[in-house]
Design an enzyme around this catalytic site. Structure first.
Site, short mmCIF file in Angstrom:
data_model
loop_
_atom_site.label_atom_id
_atom_site.label_comp_id
_atom_site.label_asym_id
_atom_site.label_seq_id
_atom_site.Cartn_x
_atom_site.Cartn_y
_atom_site.Cartn_z
N GLU A 1 4.00 9.17 -4.21
CA GLU A 1 2.72 8.88 -4.88
C GLU A 1 1.65 8.44 -3.89
O GLU A 1 0.49 8.29 -4.26
CB GLU A 1 2.93 7.82 -5.98
CG GLU A 1 3.05 6.38 -5.53
CD GLU A 1 4.39 6.04 -4.86
OE1 GLU A 1 5.23 6.94 -4.64
OE2 GLU A 1 4.58 4.85 -4.53
N CYS B 1 11.95 4.78 -4.22
CA CYS B 1 12.12 3.60 -3.39
C CYS B 1 12.80 2.46 -4.16
O CYS B 1 13.98 2.59 -4.50
CB CYS B 1 10.78 3.20 -2.78
SG CYS B 1 11.00 2.29 -1.26
N HIS C 1 7.83 7.32 -0.76
CA HIS C 1 6.74 7.12 -1.75
C HIS C 1 5.89 8.38 -1.92
O HIS C 1 4.80 8.45 -1.36
CB HIS C 1 5.83 5.98 -1.28
CG HIS C 1 6.38 4.62 -1.50
ND1 HIS C 1 6.01 3.81 -2.55
CD2 HIS C 1 7.29 3.91 -0.80
CE1 HIS C 1 6.66 2.66 -2.49
NE2 HIS C 1 7.44 2.70 -1.43
N1 GLN Z 1 13.54 -2.21 0.07
C1 GLN Z 1 12.69 -2.59 -1.04
C2 GLN Z 1 13.49 -3.30 -2.12
O1 GLN Z 1 14.55 -3.71 -1.93
C3 GLN Z 1 12.01 -1.38 -1.64
C4 GLN Z 1 10.79 -1.06 -0.86
C5 GLN Z 1 9.86 -0.12 -1.57
O2 GLN Z 1 9.96 0.15 -2.76
N2 GLN Z 1 8.87 0.33 -0.83
O3 GLN Z 1 13.03 -3.47 -3.19
#
Ligand code: GLN
Length: 204
Positions: free
Chosen positions: A184, A81, A182
């Site tokens: 995790e 992410c 995610h």
């Molecule tokens: N879109 C988020 C960002 O720009 C990331 C979101 C996440 O890690 N769940 O950091």
């Protein structure tokens, strides 16, 4: 071969969950907050969270250049992410001024690709590299990969309302792994095992 040690960047975001899963899989896992810790690691996870905050804190703690060197020297690194955003060579949809990207992964990410559709959602992903059963993925304000370089292997895609075609949500390129969701936060440990295998293969 010495047992692997995998670090999880612990400046912000969901680092504890990664540590727990790695330990459950019998791997030594450490929270990384100082540049000198990188020398002790065989692999590194950059977790999800908020990429702008993560980059700002990492900058303040003197971690950005050492992390960049780590990633570019071919050490196994997995970004989930926000971590995926930091590994990307290019990002669109950044906040004003953007965040310092570490780069290394030849992709373009759209930072809040799914955020514009819906805050968070779950989806069953087909991931041939993990075997048959689909992976139930949790997406939270998730980015997506909208362009991939030639050497980047797409491990999973998802159809979205915004794209005519599917967009990539998991890729691998050499020593780098990136997932837009995610892993995790679910009980399915197959992504962690895949990364452990990458780390162990790199040690031999
Ligand atoms: N879109 C988020 C960002 O720009 C990331 C979101 C996440 O890690 N769940 O950091």
């Amino acid at each position: 071969m010495n047992p692997s040690v995998i670090g999880v960047l612990a400046v912000q975001g969901a680092f504890r969950e990664h540590i727990q899963i790695l330990e459950g899989l019998g791997v030594r896992a450490v929270e990384v907050r100082k540049p000198e810790q990188l020398a002790e690691l065989d692999g590194l996870i950059i977790p999800g969270g908020e990429s702008t905050s993560m980059a700002l804190i990492a900058e303040r703690w003197g971690l950005v250049e050492p992390l960049r060197r780590w990633v570019h020297s071919g050490k196994p690194t997995w970004g989930t992410c926000a971590g995926m955003i930091l590994l990307a060579e290019q990002a669109v949809g950044q906040k004003q001024g953007g965040q310092a990207l570490l780069g290394g992964l030849d992709v373009t990410v759209n930072r809040n690709y799914f955020g514009r559709q819906i805050h968070s959602f779950e989806a069953d992903l087909a991931v041939p590299a993990l075997g048959d059963p689909p992976f139930r993925a949790v997406f939270i304000r998730a980015p997506a990969i909208t362009e991939t370089g030639e050497r980047v292997e797409v491990l999973s895609e998802i159809n979205s309302e915004e794209a005519d075609d599917a967009v990539a949500v998991a890729v691998r390129s050499g020593s780098l792994l990136a997932t837009a969701f995610h892993p995790e936060l679910t009980a399915d440990t197959r992504w962690h095992q895949l990364f452990i295998d990458m780390v162990e293969a790199n040690q031999t």
